[in-house]
Design a protein around this motif. Structure first.
Motif, short mmCIF file in Angstrom:
data_model
loop_
_atom_site.label_atom_id
_atom_site.label_comp_id
_atom_site.label_asym_id
_atom_site.label_seq_id
_atom_site.Cartn_x
_atom_site.Cartn_y
_atom_site.Cartn_z
N THR A 26 0.86 -1.18 0.00
CA THR A 26 0.00 0.00 0.00
C THR A 26 0.89 1.23 0.00
O THR A 26 2.07 1.15 0.36
N ALA A 27 0.30 2.36 -0.38
CA ALA A 27 1.05 3.61 -0.36
C ALA A 27 0.07 4.77 -0.22
O ALA A 27 -0.97 4.79 -0.87
N ALA A 28 0.40 5.70 0.63
CA ALA A 28 -0.34 6.96 0.71
C ALA A 28 0.14 7.84 -0.44
O ALA A 28 1.16 7.54 -1.08
N PRO A 29 -0.55 8.94 -0.73
CA PRO A 29 -0.09 9.83 -1.80
C PRO A 29 1.32 10.37 -1.56
O PRO A 29 2.06 10.62 -2.51
N GLU A 30 1.71 10.54 -0.32
CA GLU A 30 3.05 11.00 0.04
C GLU A 30 3.64 10.02 1.05
O GLU A 30 2.92 9.35 1.76
N GLY A 31 4.94 9.96 1.13
CA GLY A 31 5.60 9.12 2.13
C GLY A 31 6.03 7.78 1.57
O GLY A 31 6.10 7.58 0.36
N ARG A 32 6.28 6.87 2.45
CA ARG A 32 6.86 5.58 2.10
C ARG A 32 5.82 4.59 1.57
O ARG A 32 4.67 4.62 1.98
N VAL A 33 6.27 3.71 0.72
CA VAL A 33 5.47 2.57 0.27
C VAL A 33 5.65 1.48 1.32
O VAL A 33 6.76 1.26 1.81
N ASN A 34 4.59 0.81 1.69
CA ASN A 34 4.68 -0.28 2.65
C ASN A 34 4.51 -1.61 1.92
O ASN A 34 3.59 -1.78 1.12
N LEU A 35 5.39 -2.55 2.21
CA LEU A 35 5.33 -3.90 1.67
C LEU A 35 5.57 -4.85 2.82
O LEU A 35 6.63 -4.79 3.45
N SER A 36 4.58 -5.71 3.11
CA SER A 36 4.67 -6.58 4.28
C SER A 36 4.36 -8.02 3.93
O SER A 36 3.41 -8.30 3.20
N PRO A 37 5.13 -8.96 4.50
CA PRO A 37 4.78 -10.37 4.36
C PRO A 37 3.69 -10.73 5.36
O PRO A 37 3.64 -10.19 6.47
N LYS A 38 2.81 -11.63 4.97
CA LYS A 38 1.72 -12.09 5.85
C LYS A 38 1.65 -13.60 5.79
O LYS A 38 1.93 -14.22 4.76
N GLY A 39 1.24 -14.19 6.87
CA GLY A 39 1.08 -15.64 6.93
C GLY A 39 -0.08 -16.00 7.83
O GLY A 39 -1.05 -15.25 7.93
N MET A 40 0.03 -17.11 8.50
CA MET A 40 -1.02 -17.64 9.36
C MET A 40 -2.25 -17.96 8.50
O MET A 40 -2.22 -17.85 7.29
N SER A 70 -5.57 6.63 0.75
CA SER A 70 -5.68 6.12 -0.62
C SER A 70 -6.04 4.64 -0.54
O SER A 70 -5.31 3.88 0.09
N PRO A 71 -7.12 4.22 -1.17
CA PRO A 71 -7.58 2.83 -0.99
C PRO A 71 -6.84 1.79 -1.83
O PRO A 71 -7.22 0.63 -1.82
N ARG A 72 -5.77 2.16 -2.53
CA ARG A 72 -5.07 1.21 -3.39
C ARG A 72 -4.36 0.13 -2.58
O ARG A 72 -3.73 0.41 -1.58
N MET A 73 -4.46 -1.11 -3.08
CA MET A 73 -3.78 -2.23 -2.44
C MET A 73 -3.42 -3.26 -3.51
O MET A 73 -4.19 -3.48 -4.44
N THR A 74 -2.25 -3.86 -3.32
CA THR A 74 -1.85 -5.00 -4.15
C THR A 74 -1.47 -6.14 -3.22
O THR A 74 -0.74 -5.94 -2.25
N LEU A 75 -1.99 -7.33 -3.52
CA LEU A 75 -1.58 -8.55 -2.82
C LEU A 75 -0.78 -9.38 -3.81
O LEU A 75 -1.08 -9.41 -5.01
N MET A 76 0.24 -10.08 -3.30
CA MET A 76 1.08 -10.90 -4.17
C MET A 76 1.39 -12.23 -3.49
O MET A 76 1.66 -12.27 -2.28
N TRP A 77 1.34 -13.28 -4.27
CA TRP A 77 1.75 -14.62 -3.84
C TRP A 77 2.80 -15.10 -4.81
O TRP A 77 2.74 -14.82 -6.01
N CYS A 78 3.76 -15.85 -4.31
CA CYS A 78 4.71 -16.49 -5.21
C CYS A 78 4.94 -17.91 -4.71
O CYS A 78 4.99 -18.17 -3.51
#
Length: 182
Positions: A26-40, A70-78
């Motif tokens: 996710t990312a706000a219009p300004e500032g850092r992009v956040n990328l986090s791993p999730k499990g469980m 900003s409601p944008r979100m991307t989920l990724m699996w590999c």
């Protein structure tokens, strides 16, 4: 070669459900992009264009703060097994806090206790697959019990105190909305 789809097909859903880890960006219009791993056991495909995932208490609360702006979100699996593939789901998401009208309906989709912090409800606009040939294989992925044990030891009151201290703002200082649940 990447391929794009307007919805989550059955093969995509099967791939998603077979993975033990996913990533959220996710990312706000300004500032850092956040990328986090999730499990469980924290993700459900609810339909061809809808995914819900449980966010558990953690050291930050970037996703909630970003979605307020900003409601944008991307989920990724590999895939980390012998069959390579990367799958991304692009869309817009909303934060379902504990005081939201549909909190119980969505939170009850997932196991767990006091560690449950928010549920994110993603409207999927596009799915993209790509080869994943450069992703290494990995054996023996298992869940860690550390977070659930930590949350159980803290209990509801301790978790809320932690949210107050550590989860009210993003690392860029934007509000996360958690204060309504304290």
């Amino acid at each position: 070669m990447a391929k794009q789809f307007p919805r989550i097909g059955l093969g995509h859903q099967n791939f998603i459900e077979a993975q033990q880890i996913f990533f959220v960006a996710t990312a706000a219009p300004e500032g850092r992009v956040n990328l986090s791993p999730k499990g469980m056991d924290s993700l459900r495909v609810l339909g061809p264009n809808r995914i819900a995932w449980l966010n558990v208490t953690g050291s930050g609360n970037e996703t909630a703060g970003h979605l307020k702006q900003s409601p944008r979100m991307t989920l990724m699996w590999c895939s980390f097994d012998a069959t390579p593939m990367i799958l991304r789901a692009y869309g817009t998401a909303r934060t379902v806090q504990r005081d939201s009208a549909d909190w119980a309906e969505l939170a009850d989709l997932f196991p767990g206790g006091p560690e449950k912090r928010q549920v994110y409800d993603l409207s999927v606009e596009m799915v993209q697959t790509s080869c994943g040939y450069a992703v290494p294989t990995a054996d023996g992925m298992t869940e860690r019990p550390v977070l659930k044990d930590w949350a159980a030891d803290k209990g509801e009151d301790g978790i809320r105190a932690y949210w107050s201290e550590r989860n009210r703002t993003t690392i860029d200082g934007a509000p996360t909305g958690i204060e309504d649940n304290l």
